[in-house]
Design a protein around this motif. Structure first.
Motif, PDB file in Angstrom:
ATOM      1  N   PRO A 266       0.797  -1.233   0.000  1.00  0.00           N
ATOM      2  CA  PRO A 266       0.000   0.000   0.000  1.00  0.00           C
ATOM      3  C   PRO A 266       0.829   1.282   0.000  1.00  0.00           C
ATOM      4  O   PRO A 266       0.332   2.335  -0.407  1.00  0.00           O
ATOM      5  CB  PRO A 266      -0.833  -0.126   1.282  1.00  0.00           C
ATOM      6  N   LEU A 267       2.075   1.216   0.438  1.00  0.00           N
ATOM      7  CA  LEU A 267       2.911   2.406   0.392  1.00  0.00           C
ATOM      8  C   LEU A 267       3.076   2.911  -1.038  1.00  0.00           C
ATOM      9  O   LEU A 267       3.204   4.119  -1.270  1.00  0.00           O
ATOM     10  CB  LEU A 267       4.282   2.115   1.009  1.00  0.00           C
ATOM     11  N   VAL A 268       3.074   1.999  -1.993  1.00  0.00           N
ATOM     12  CA  VAL A 268       3.148   2.385  -3.402  1.00  0.00           C
ATOM     13  C   VAL A 268       1.798   2.914  -3.862  1.00  0.00           C
ATOM     14  O   VAL A 268       1.708   3.946  -4.530  1.00  0.00           O
ATOM     15  CB  VAL A 268       3.584   1.195  -4.275  1.00  0.00           C
ATOM     16  N   THR A 269       0.732   2.224  -3.494  1.00  0.00           N
ATOM     17  CA  THR A 269      -0.614   2.628  -3.898  1.00  0.00           C
ATOM     18  C   THR A 269      -0.927   4.052  -3.477  1.00  0.00           C
ATOM     19  O   THR A 269      -1.491   4.834  -4.249  1.00  0.00           O
ATOM     20  CB  THR A 269      -1.663   1.693  -3.262  1.00  0.00           C
ATOM     21  N   LEU A 270      -0.550   4.396  -2.254  1.00  0.00           N
ATOM     22  CA  LEU A 270      -0.939   5.691  -1.682  1.00  0.00           C
ATOM     23  C   LEU A 270      -0.065   6.839  -2.170  1.00  0.00           C
ATOM     24  O   LEU A 270      -0.418   8.003  -1.961  1.00  0.00           O
ATOM     25  CB  LEU A 270      -0.887   5.624  -0.155  1.00  0.00           C
ATOM     26  N   THR A 271       1.054   6.535  -2.813  1.00  0.00           N
ATOM     27  CA  THR A 271       1.956   7.597  -3.258  1.00  0.00           C
ATOM     28  C   THR A 271       2.113   7.588  -4.775  1.00  0.00           C
ATOM     29  O   THR A 271       1.644   8.487  -5.465  1.00  0.00           O
ATOM     30  CB  THR A 271       3.327   7.470  -2.564  1.00  0.00           C
ATOM     31  N   ALA A 272       2.728   6.556  -5.314  1.00  0.00           N
ATOM     32  CA  ALA A 272       3.013   6.524  -6.750  1.00  0.00           C
ATOM     33  C   ALA A 272       1.757   6.372  -7.594  1.00  0.00           C
ATOM     34  O   ALA A 272       1.722   6.828  -8.741  1.00  0.00           O
ATOM     35  CB  ALA A 272       3.981   5.384  -7.067  1.00  0.00           C
ATOM     36  N   LEU A 273       0.719   5.728  -7.067  1.00  0.00           N
ATOM     37  CA  LEU A 273      -0.453   5.390  -7.877  1.00  0.00           C
ATOM     38  C   LEU A 273      -1.657   6.262  -7.556  1.00  0.00           C
ATOM     39  O   LEU A 273      -2.799   5.809  -7.583  1.00  0.00           O
ATOM     40  CB  LEU A 273      -0.800   3.901  -7.690  1.00  0.00           C
TER      41      LEU A 273
END
Length: 333
Positions: A266-273
């Motif tokens: 989720p760290l990617v979902t909430l920032t990069a995506l």
């Protein structure tokens, strides 16, 4: 403050023009800075998240922090866990030739004793320096997939950074009123207990905005062994490396069954995506509430005057995993 319709339209038009210009050149420009902090010598879910972030052009990664886990943890029982985390990051980046290689900094190898003065560790100093930069307008996220030791040290050294970054954290116990049919658990959550005093500093004493993904939500990030093998085998050295990390854990705990939780993704979902227009994590649901206080057991105590925080209740797993596997495949092509 609400943006007036004409102003909102102008902003959207400007953003669209920038996006079209970048697309015409085949570029995706960074929209956020993300400091990545994780226990990379522990649970390998952080390595999946790291590889995914490294392959995501919409984020700028100033540096990476390798952090510690519990003393004598079965995943890394050494006294050099943060140093080992750095080595694991370097090994992962070696499987991605041609990909950016941010600086990697070792945090503390164990949590400081509660109540001790903050230490200006190399990681804490670098966090403060990045947060206090005035040569960029890109918003700064601190993406933590384990304990919060280094961030807490930095916040105590320089409290002003609270107003200059947002913490996205994988950790913390469930909120009873947000369980949505999931049975309540009473044991303390793993990442919280890595350094409870640090979590108390962040929740109780600082002003930093928090986007929290608690335990019942990060456990939604489930993939099957069959999917991992099918999707990772064709991706060459990266896939072989990641599968080996999961296999190591499975060999230590052969009762884990045929699934794995990539709980740090989720760290990617909430920032990069985030969404292209009016950037936000619109496909993942959250509630906004006053930041609670954490007691001596790590449980939430109501704090009606607390600063607003986000507690995520669902994560867009389709977007997260499809994007991750697509980027892994493209990197190996």
């Amino acid at each position: 403050m609400r943006t007036l319709p004409s102003r909102r339209s102008a902003l959207a038009g400007s953003l669209a023009a920038l996006l079209l210009a970048g697309t015409a050149r085949g570029e995706t420009r960074p929209r956020q800075r993300v400091i990545l902090d994780n226990d990379f010598s522990g649970d390998p879910d952080g390595l999946f998240q790291l590889a995914h972030h490294l392959l995501s052009p919409s984020v700028e990664i100033p540096f990476i922090v390798g952090s510690h886990i519990h003393v004598h943890d079965f995943l890394d029982g050494s006294t050099t866990q943060a140093d080992n985390a750095v080595e694991r990051v370097q090994a992962l980046m070696a499987t991605l030739p041609g990909t950016r290689r941010p600086d990697v900094i070792a945090g503390r190898n164990s949590a400081p004793e509660p109540g001790t003065a903050p230490e200006a560790t190399p990681a804490a100093r670098r966090i403060v320096a990045e947060a206090m930069r005035d040569d960029t307008k890109l918003p700064l996220f601190y993406c933590a997939g384990a304990g919060l030791t280094e961030l807490a040290q930095a916040l105590r050294l320089e409290p002003r950074i609270s107003d200059r970054l947002t913490l996205a954290w994988i950790g913390g116990m469930e909120y009873r009123d947000l369980l949505s049919g999931v049975p309540e658990r009473h044991d303390r959550e793993y990442n919280l207990t890595i350094d409870l005093a640090a979590a108390q500093t962040v929740f109780n004493d600082a002003r930093v905005p928090i986007w929290q993904v608690p335990r019942n939500v990060y456990r939604q990030m489930i993939v099957s062994d069959a999917e991992l093998k099918t999707r990772l085998k064709p991706t060459g050295a990266l896939g072989d490396f990641l599968l080996a990390q999961v296999s190591r854990v499975k060999s230590l705990l052969p009762t884990l069954g045929e699934t794995y939780i990539l709980g740090d993704s989720p760290l990617v979902t909430l920032t990069a995506l985030q969404t292209p227009f009016e950037p936000d994590s619109a496909s993942s649901a959250y509630v906004e509430r006053p930041t609670p206080r954490l007691d001596a057991d790590g449980r939430y105590q109501n704090n009606p005057s607390g600063r607003p925080m986000r507690v995520y209740t669902t994560i867009d797993t389709r977007l997260t995993f499809d994007d991750m596997f697509a980027k892994f495949a493209a990197a190996s092509a």
